[in-house]
Scaffold this active site. Structure first.
Site, PDB file in Angstrom:
ATOM      1  CB  SER A 137      -1.005   0.128   1.239  1.00  0.00           C
ATOM      2  OG  SER A 137      -0.275  -0.171   2.338  1.00  0.00           O
ATOM      3  CG  HIS A 189      -1.295   3.224   4.546  1.00  0.00           C
ATOM      4  ND1 HIS A 189      -2.210   2.731   5.656  1.00  0.00           N
ATOM      5  CD2 HIS A 189      -0.760   2.722   3.881  1.00  0.00           C
ATOM      6  CE1 HIS A 189      -2.064   1.482   5.256  1.00  0.00           C
ATOM      7  NE2 HIS A 189      -1.242   1.403   4.425  1.00  0.00           N
TER       8      HIS A 189
END
Length: 267
Positions: free
Chosen positions: A42, A249
């Protein structure tokens, strides 16, 4: 360390500026043959940056991720973007390597965090006690010592086998927290320090395996310094209960301001 074909070709173009038209055309043709493949999890697909490509499904690839930003700026003749949210080393081996071939010049990859149980570590630390958090971090470190190196070797060997002439850039993960920063709630400082230490531990293992394969390891820790969670200018999402998948993230700014320049310098 392998010589970057892109760097070599770029230098050739600069030298060709004063050459004859035919020589410059040849250099331009060589540049046009450049092929780039972006692999990984990711952090490479761009989770957290938004604007996801619907065609990528649960992989959540985005034009705001560093591989797509680099390709847009450098216009390689071929660009294959197979990085996928949630990917582990086995997923790279099973699902991402098809675009690699003997003509591939540049490969980028982030991998290892999911194998080491990153998501479970963060969930444990957010929901449970400091002692349980530290215990789970130590469990992840044991995995990094005992199992992850072999898994990384499998991936790196497969890349080298398919694209033996490629310049491979292995990127690491950021530290997540600025200690003694602006956060007044949430995790304890001990938990934040343990998580940062786990990121450093994972990065060191990845860097060692990359170096042993002749790949270039590119650390993003320095680029994210001053932009961690609790810094007041974060390039990372903190816990988002409405969109839990984006928690921890990089934001779009983290991809463009953190990962992209690090990759550009290494490529």
């Amino acid at each position: 360390m392998r010589l970057s074909r892109f760097a070599a070709l770029t230098s050739s173009l600069l030298l060709a500026a004063g050459a004859a038209l035919f020589g410059a055309a040849q250099a331009a043709a060589a540049q046009a043959d450049f092929g780039y493949v972006a692999l990984g999890d990711s952090y490479s697909s761009g989770v957290g940056a938004g604007n996801y490509d619907g065609g990528s499904g649960n992989c959540k690839r985005t034009s705001r991720a560093y591989p797509a930003l680099w390709a847009a700026a450098h216009s390689p003749q071929t660009f294959s973007f197979t990085a996928c949210s949630g990917a582990r080393t086995g997923d790279v081996l099973a699902n991402q390597l098809a675009p690699l071939n003997s003509g591939t010049d540049l490969v980028s990859i982030t991998i290892g965090g999911n194998d080491a149980g990153f998501s479970d570590v963060m969930t444990t630390c957010v929901l449970q006690s400091e002692s349980t958090c530290v215990s789970r971090v130590n469990q992840a470190k044991t995995y990094v010592d005992s199992t992850l190196p072999g898994r990384l070797d499998q991936v790196y060997n497969a890349i080298d086998s398919r694209s033996p002439g490629a310049h491979v850039v292995v990127l690491g993960y950021p530290r997540f927290y600025k200690l003694n920063g602006t956060c007044t709630a949430g995790l304890t400082e001990g938990e934040r320090a343990a998580i940062n230490g786990a990121a450093d531990y994972l990065n060191a293992a990845i860097a060692k395996r990359a170096a042993d394969h002749g790949f270039t390891y590119a650390s993003v820790a320095g680029a994210f310094t001053g932009h961690e969670i609790c810094s007041g200018s974060a390039w990372l999402h903190s816990v988002n209960w409405l969109n839990i998948g984006e928690s921890y993230h990089p934001t779009a700014a983290g991809q463009s301001g953190g990962y992209l320049p690090v990759f550009t310098n290494a490529a």
